[in-house]
Structure formats: structure tokens, C-alpha cells
Design an enzyme around this catalytic site. Structure first.
Site, PDB file in Angstrom:
ATOM      1  N   ASP A   1       0.819  -1.214   0.000  1.00 40.03           N
ATOM      2  CA  ASP A   1       0.000   0.000   0.000  1.00 40.03           C
ATOM      3  C   ASP A   1       0.852   1.262   0.000  1.00 40.03           C
ATOM      4  O   ASP A   1       2.074   1.201   0.164  1.00 40.03           O
ATOM      5  CB  ASP A   1      -0.972  -0.006   1.197  1.00 40.03           C
ATOM      6  CG  ASP A   1      -0.285  -0.375   2.518  1.00 40.03           C
ATOM      7  OD1 ASP A   1       0.958  -0.408   2.555  1.00 40.03           O
ATOM      8  OD2 ASP A   1      -0.989  -0.611   3.492  1.00 40.03           O
TER       9      ASP A   1
ATOM     10  N   ASN B   1      -7.576  -2.454  14.275  1.00 42.59           N
ATOM     11  CA  ASN B   1      -8.990  -2.726  13.945  1.00 42.59           C
ATOM     12  C   ASN B   1      -9.133  -3.936  13.008  1.00 42.59           C
ATOM     13  O   ASN B   1     -10.197  -4.181  12.445  1.00 42.59           O
ATOM     14  CB  ASN B   1      -9.659  -1.481  13.333  1.00 42.59           C
ATOM     15  CG  ASN B   1      -9.057  -1.079  11.987  1.00 42.59           C
ATOM     16  OD1 ASN B   1      -8.190  -1.771  11.449  1.00 42.59           O
ATOM     17  ND2 ASN B   1      -9.517   0.030  11.429  1.00 42.59           N
TER      18      ASN B   1
ATOM     19  N   HIS C   1      -7.351  -4.468  10.180  1.00 42.81           N
ATOM     20  CA  HIS C   1      -7.066  -4.265   8.752  1.00 42.81           C
ATOM     21  C   HIS C   1      -5.763  -4.944   8.332  1.00 42.81           C
ATOM     22  O   HIS C   1      -4.864  -5.162   9.138  1.00 42.81           O
ATOM     23  CB  HIS C   1      -7.112  -2.784   8.354  1.00 42.81           C
ATOM     24  CG  HIS C   1      -5.964  -1.929   8.787  1.00 42.81           C
ATOM     25  ND1 HIS C   1      -6.128  -0.759   9.476  1.00 42.81           N
ATOM     26  CD2 HIS C   1      -4.627  -2.048   8.597  1.00 42.81           C
ATOM     27  CE1 HIS C   1      -4.946  -0.205   9.693  1.00 42.81           C
ATOM     28  NE2 HIS C   1      -4.020  -0.961   9.167  1.00 42.81           N
TER      29      HIS C   1
ATOM     30  N   GLU D   1      -9.553  -1.607   5.154  1.00 46.02           N
ATOM     31  CA  GLU D   1     -10.216  -1.302   6.412  1.00 46.02           C
ATOM     32  C   GLU D   1     -11.466  -2.180   6.595  1.00 46.02           C
ATOM     33  O   GLU D   1     -11.959  -2.761   5.621  1.00 46.02           O
ATOM     34  CB  GLU D   1     -10.626   0.182   6.404  1.00 46.02           C
ATOM     35  CG  GLU D   1      -9.453   1.163   6.401  1.00 46.02           C
ATOM     36  CD  GLU D   1      -8.816   1.343   7.793  1.00 46.02           C
ATOM     37  OE1 GLU D   1      -8.770   0.380   8.578  1.00 46.02           O
ATOM     38  OE2 GLU D   1      -8.354   2.472   8.066  1.00 46.02           O
TER      39      GLU D   1
HETATM   40  C1  GLP Z   1      -0.654   0.476   8.643  1.00 46.26           C
HETATM   41  C2  GLP Z   1      -0.270  -0.299   7.375  1.00 46.26           C
HETATM   42  C3  GLP Z   1      -0.459  -1.760   7.572  1.00 46.26           C
HETATM   43  C4  GLP Z   1       0.152  -2.178   8.883  1.00 46.26           C
HETATM   44  C5  GLP Z   1      -0.634  -1.576  10.009  1.00 46.26           C
HETATM   45  C6  GLP Z   1      -0.092  -1.919  11.379  1.00 46.26           C
HETATM   46  O1  GLP Z   1      -1.875   1.112   8.586  1.00 46.26           O
HETATM   47  N1  GLP Z   1      -0.960   0.127   6.212  1.00 46.26           N
HETATM   48  O2  GLP Z   1       0.121  -2.463   6.469  1.00 46.26           O
HETATM   49  O3  GLP Z   1       0.148  -3.569   9.002  1.00 46.26           O
HETATM   50  O4  GLP Z   1      -0.672  -0.194   9.865  1.00 46.26           O
HETATM   51  O5  GLP Z   1       0.968  -1.083  11.707  1.00 46.26           O
HETATM   52  P1  GLP Z   1       1.981  -1.337  12.867  1.00 46.26           P
HETATM   53  O6  GLP Z   1       2.826  -2.475  12.430  1.00 46.26           O
HETATM   54  O7  GLP Z   1       2.764  -0.062  12.961  1.00 46.26           O
HETATM   55  O8  GLP Z   1       1.206  -1.630  14.083  1.00 46.26           O
END
Ligand code: GLP
Length: 241
Positions: free
Chosen positions: A67, A134, A136, A141
Site C-alpha cells: 500500500d 482494527n 485491517h 479497512e
Molecule cells: C498500517 C499499514 C499496515 C500495517 C498496520 C499496522 O496502517 N498500512 O500495512 O500492518 O498499519 O501497523 P503497525 O505495524 O505499525 O502496528
């Protein structure tokens, strides 16, 4: 779905490294689906360390990121393009032309159509994932269709707040409101999926992902239907299981 519980973030990252290296060493031209966020940072450091010490080659490896924020230029320090170079690509011998991160600018229809086609033409041997609090995956989402392909999406307020805390010095207004993300169908198309989730703030989503019903309200729950999904969690993230 295989669930592996490790003591802490370090142990979880080391377990993930083994799985990644198994693919990279056995298939020197493997296509890797890569992720951003704070979770894979240690894994990426370990991959760099291994490359320096053991000379594991990335010369023919291809990468496809999940992404990108919409509206940030590639050289913006919070863009995922920048993140990937900073945390991983800079110290590997990967060929720049084999690196793919969805574009966070330009015509949305063109960008999403082109990235979907690219993914169709290059099946991923492994897809690495983090987990939003959440539930995702990528930026898919809650409420995203399980049959989605690459698309433009509005970020939930909770995601904006999470990411503001971790990456934008707490400044919610600096976090882009939209992103381009690989779709859930495309994540599921990878031959193997490896999700890492650590820390107490992920415990609720991990419970839903592993033990809950498969529902678009918790996008990661679809992994229960993947034929080769590995979930690595630390004890804190596993605390509600
Ligand atoms: C972001 C990314 C995801 C990631 C998620 C969790 O929104 N788009 O790909 O897995 O957050 O992030 P973190 O690893 O910092 O908790």
C-alpha cells in the site's frame, strides 16, 4: 492457519526471518509481497544483517508492496516508498527495477488498474502482513470486500490516530486521509501469507483473526481460509487467545 506464539517482538521477528529466508534462498527470483508499519522493522533489520553476514542474494528478487498513502511524494519521509528504501532496500543488492510500491499520486483509476495488472502478472510467493488494531491488512479497512483488488480507500479515524502516534509525531492532521491498497483478493492470491502481530494493542484483533467468525468487519479473518497462512504473535498479542 498456523499460529506461532513467541515470547516477544525480537523472537517473533527472528521466527519471521527464518520463513522469509527459506523462500529467498530456495527461490532466488521469488516475488515477495512486502509490508510497512512498525511491525516489520526488526525483521527488515535482520534481513539486512543476514545479507551482510551471509551474502544472501536479492539480485533477482522482486518486491511488491501492499500500500501507499495517497498524496505523499516518494521522497516524503512518511511515504511507504521512502520507508521501504530506508528500512530495507538501501542495504540489499536488490535491483531497483524489481521494486514495486503502488503510486500515491496521479490518476486513481490508472494507478489501481496498473497495479492490479502487475499483481496478476506476478504471483507472490509470500505475502508479509502486519495487522491494524482494527483488524485491517494492508489498508483494507473493516467493511472492505473480500473480493477487492487494488483500490483507493478512505482511512478510518482509528487508523489515522494509530499511525499519527507511531509515525507523524502525534499530528493527526498530517496523516493522509486516503491510500491506495492491494485488495484482499490479491493478498489471498499469494502462495503463502505471513502475518506478524505484536503487543497488547493487537490482542483483540488477533483474537478475532484466529478465533472469530470470518467477516469483512475484520478483514484479517479471511486468512482462516488461506491454504498456507502463518500467524506469528508475541505473548502480549496472544493474551486473549
Ligand atoms: C498500517 C499499514 C499496515 C500495517 C498496520 C499496522 O496502517 N498500512 O500495512 O500492518 O498499519 O501497523 P503497525 O505495524 O505499525 O502496528
Amino acid at each position: 492457519m498456523k499460529v506461532i506464539v513467541k515470547k516477544d517482538y525480537e523472537e517473533a521477528s527472528r521466527a519471521a526471518l527464518e520463513i522469509m529466508l527459506d523462500i529467498i534462498k530456495n527461490k532466488p527470483d521469488a516475488a515477495l509481497g512486502l509490508a510497512t508499519g512498525s511491525t516489520p522493522v526488526r525483521l527488515y533489520e535482520l534481513m539486512q544483517e543476514d545479507h551482510e553476514k551471509n551474502h544472501t542474494s536479492y539480485k533477482h528478487i522482486e518486491s511488491y508492496n501492499l500500500d501507499e498513502y495517497y498524496g505523499l511524494s516518494d521522497d516524503h519521509p512518511q511515504s511507504y516508498y521512502y520507508f521501504m528504501w530506508h528500512h530495507l532496500f538501501n542495504k540489499l543488492d536488490i535491483d531497483k527495477k524489481n521494486i514495486h510500491v503502488p503510486s500515491g499520486k496521479g490518476d486513481i483509476n490508472e494507478v489501481t488498474k496498473n497495479y492490479s495488472q502487475l499483481l496478476k502478472d506476478h504471483p507472490r510467493d509470500i505475502q508479509l502482513l502486519g495487522l491494524g488494531s482494527n483488524g485491517h491488512i494492508g489498508f483494507n479497512e473493516p467493511g472492505t470486500s473480500f473480493t477487492s483488488t487494488t483500490h483507493y480507500i478512505a482511512l478510518k479515524q482509528s487508523t489515522i490516530e494509530d499511525n499519527a502516534k507511531l509515525f507523524f509525531n502525534g499530528d493527526v492532521s498530517a496523516v493522509p486521509t486516503h491510500a491506495i491498497t492491494m485488495g484482499i483478493q490479491e493478498i489471498m492470491d499469494a502462495h503463502k501469507v505471513l502475518l506478524i502481530a505484536c503487543g497488547e494493542r493487537k490482542a483483540k484483533a488477533v483474537k478475532g483473526l484466529v478465533e472469530g467468525e470470518v467477516t469483512e468487519e475484520l478483514p484479517a479473518s479471511i486468512l482462516q481460509r488461506h491454504k498456507d497462512a502463518i500467524i506469528i504473535v508475541d505473548e502480549a498479542a496472544a493474551s486473549l487467545l
